[in-house]
Design a protein around this motif. Structure first.
Motif, short mmCIF file in Angstrom:
data_model
loop_
_atom_site.label_atom_id
_atom_site.label_comp_id
_atom_site.label_asym_id
_atom_site.label_seq_id
_atom_site.Cartn_x
_atom_site.Cartn_y
_atom_site.Cartn_z
N LEU A 116 40.56 36.11 37.73
CA LEU A 116 41.17 37.15 36.92
C LEU A 116 40.37 37.35 35.65
CD1 LEU A 116 43.55 35.26 38.31
CD2 LEU A 116 44.90 37.13 37.45
N VAL A 117 40.03 38.59 35.37
CA VAL A 117 39.25 38.96 34.19
C VAL A 117 39.89 40.19 33.56
CG1 VAL A 117 37.10 38.00 35.11
CG2 VAL A 117 37.65 40.40 35.53
N PRO A 118 39.58 40.48 32.29
CA PRO A 118 40.08 41.73 31.71
C PRO A 118 39.68 42.91 32.59
CG PRO A 118 39.11 40.35 30.01
CD PRO A 118 38.80 39.70 31.33
N ASN A 119 40.56 43.89 32.70
CA ASN A 119 40.30 44.99 33.64
C ASN A 119 39.11 45.86 33.26
OD1 ASN A 119 41.71 46.27 31.55
ND2 ASN A 119 42.57 47.77 32.93
N ASP A 120 38.55 45.67 32.06
CA ASP A 120 37.35 46.43 31.71
C ASP A 120 36.05 45.71 32.10
OD1 ASP A 120 37.59 44.43 29.80
OD2 ASP A 120 37.10 45.72 28.11
N VAL A 121 36.17 44.51 32.69
CA VAL A 121 35.00 43.79 33.20
C VAL A 121 34.73 44.32 34.61
CG1 VAL A 121 34.04 41.56 33.87
CG2 VAL A 121 35.44 41.74 31.80
N LEU A 122 33.69 45.11 34.76
CA LEU A 122 33.38 45.77 36.03
C LEU A 122 32.16 45.19 36.72
CD1 LEU A 122 33.98 49.42 34.80
CD2 LEU A 122 35.60 47.91 35.96
N ASP A 123 31.42 44.35 36.04
CA ASP A 123 30.18 43.78 36.58
C ASP A 123 30.51 42.60 37.50
OD1 ASP A 123 27.75 42.50 37.05
OD2 ASP A 123 27.07 42.72 34.97
N ASP A 124 30.28 42.76 38.80
CA ASP A 124 30.61 41.67 39.73
C ASP A 124 29.75 40.44 39.47
OD1 ASP A 124 28.27 42.70 40.83
OD2 ASP A 124 29.06 42.90 42.85
N VAL A 156 29.11 39.16 36.54
CA VAL A 156 29.85 38.40 35.53
C VAL A 156 30.99 37.64 36.20
CG1 VAL A 156 31.35 38.61 33.51
CG2 VAL A 156 29.24 39.95 33.64
N VAL A 157 31.73 38.31 37.07
CA VAL A 157 32.86 37.68 37.76
C VAL A 157 32.38 36.54 38.65
CG1 VAL A 157 34.77 38.08 39.36
CG2 VAL A 157 34.19 39.83 37.66
N ILE A 158 31.29 36.75 39.37
CA ILE A 158 30.74 35.69 40.23
C ILE A 158 30.30 34.51 39.37
CG2 ILE A 158 28.80 35.13 41.74
CD1 ILE A 158 29.22 38.02 42.89
N GLY A 159 29.74 34.78 38.21
CA GLY A 159 29.37 33.70 37.29
C GLY A 159 30.57 32.85 36.90
N TYR A 160 31.70 33.51 36.64
CA TYR A 160 32.92 32.76 36.33
C TYR A 160 33.35 31.92 37.53
CZ TYR A 160 33.62 35.71 32.17
OH TYR A 160 33.50 36.35 30.97
N GLY A 161 33.25 32.49 38.72
CA GLY A 161 33.61 31.75 39.93
C GLY A 161 32.71 30.54 40.13
N LEU A 162 31.42 30.68 39.88
CA LEU A 162 30.49 29.56 40.01
C LEU A 162 30.80 28.48 38.99
CD1 LEU A 162 27.19 31.54 40.67
CD2 LEU A 162 28.46 30.13 42.32
N GLU A 165 41.41 34.29 26.75
CA GLU A 165 40.98 34.17 25.37
C GLU A 165 40.09 32.95 25.16
OE1 GLU A 165 44.60 34.21 23.10
OE2 GLU A 165 44.90 36.36 23.44
N THR A 166 40.33 31.88 25.93
CA THR A 166 39.58 30.64 25.78
C THR A 166 38.28 30.62 26.57
OG1 THR A 166 41.71 29.51 25.60
CG2 THR A 166 39.80 28.12 25.90
N ARG A 167 38.34 31.03 27.86
CA ARG A 167 37.18 30.91 28.76
C ARG A 167 36.59 32.24 29.20
NH1 ARG A 167 38.97 27.33 33.78
NH2 ARG A 167 40.44 29.01 34.04
N GLY A 168 37.34 33.32 29.03
CA GLY A 168 36.87 34.62 29.50
C GLY A 168 37.44 35.00 30.86
N PHE A 169 38.07 34.04 31.55
CA PHE A 169 38.62 34.27 32.88
C PHE A 169 39.77 33.31 33.15
CE2 PHE A 169 35.62 30.88 33.44
CZ PHE A 169 36.11 30.09 34.47
N SER A 170 40.51 33.58 34.22
CA SER A 170 41.57 32.69 34.69
C SER A 170 41.44 32.59 36.20
CB SER A 170 42.95 33.26 34.30
OG SER A 170 43.97 32.35 34.64
N ILE A 171 41.92 31.50 36.77
CA ILE A 171 41.86 31.28 38.21
C ILE A 171 43.27 31.03 38.73
CG2 ILE A 171 41.08 29.70 40.03
CD1 ILE A 171 38.72 31.21 38.92
N ILE A 172 43.58 31.64 39.87
CA ILE A 172 44.79 31.31 40.61
C ILE A 172 44.32 30.66 41.91
CG2 ILE A 172 46.84 32.15 41.82
CD1 ILE A 172 46.88 34.49 39.85
N GLU A 173 44.62 29.38 42.09
CA GLU A 173 44.24 28.66 43.30
C GLU A 173 45.29 28.92 44.37
OE1 GLU A 173 43.93 24.63 41.81
OE2 GLU A 173 41.76 24.88 41.60
#
Length: 87
Positions: A23-31, A33-39, A74-82
């Motif tokens: 989960l990222v802010p809805n204005d983050v459109l660059d996949d 960036v999102v993949i980086g958070y996942g890694l 706010e802390t990491r830039g993303f959130s994860i739901i397992e």
């Protein structure tokens, strides 16, 4: 706060498939960036995975953030739901 939910499936070396949402802010459109958070999330797991690319991670929907999700963002830039095989 509205969040973009990226539905993610990653193969583990033990044959299981992890299922989690990034989960990222809805204005983050660059996949990328999102993949980086996942890694970053996957690096902290005690088991090895087959990797993560745009093939395994896709924008699914937009939802309203909970308090925990907002704090994670706010802390990491993303959130994860397992959901499956994440532990």
């Amino acid at each position: 706060m509205k969040l973009a939910v990226w539905d993610t499936y990653v193969k583990r070396f033990d044959g299981r498939t992890m299922h989690f949402d990034i989960l990222v802010p809805n204005d983050v459109l660059d996949d990328g960036v999102v993949i980086g958070y996942g890694l970053d999330y996957l690096k902290k797991k005690p088991f090895k995975t087959m990797g993560l690319s745009a093939k395994e991670c896709r924008l699914c929907h937009i939802e309203q953030a909970t308090e925990k999700m907002r704090i994670d963002i706010e802390t990491r830039g993303f959130s994860i739901i397992e959901m499956e095989n994440c532990n």
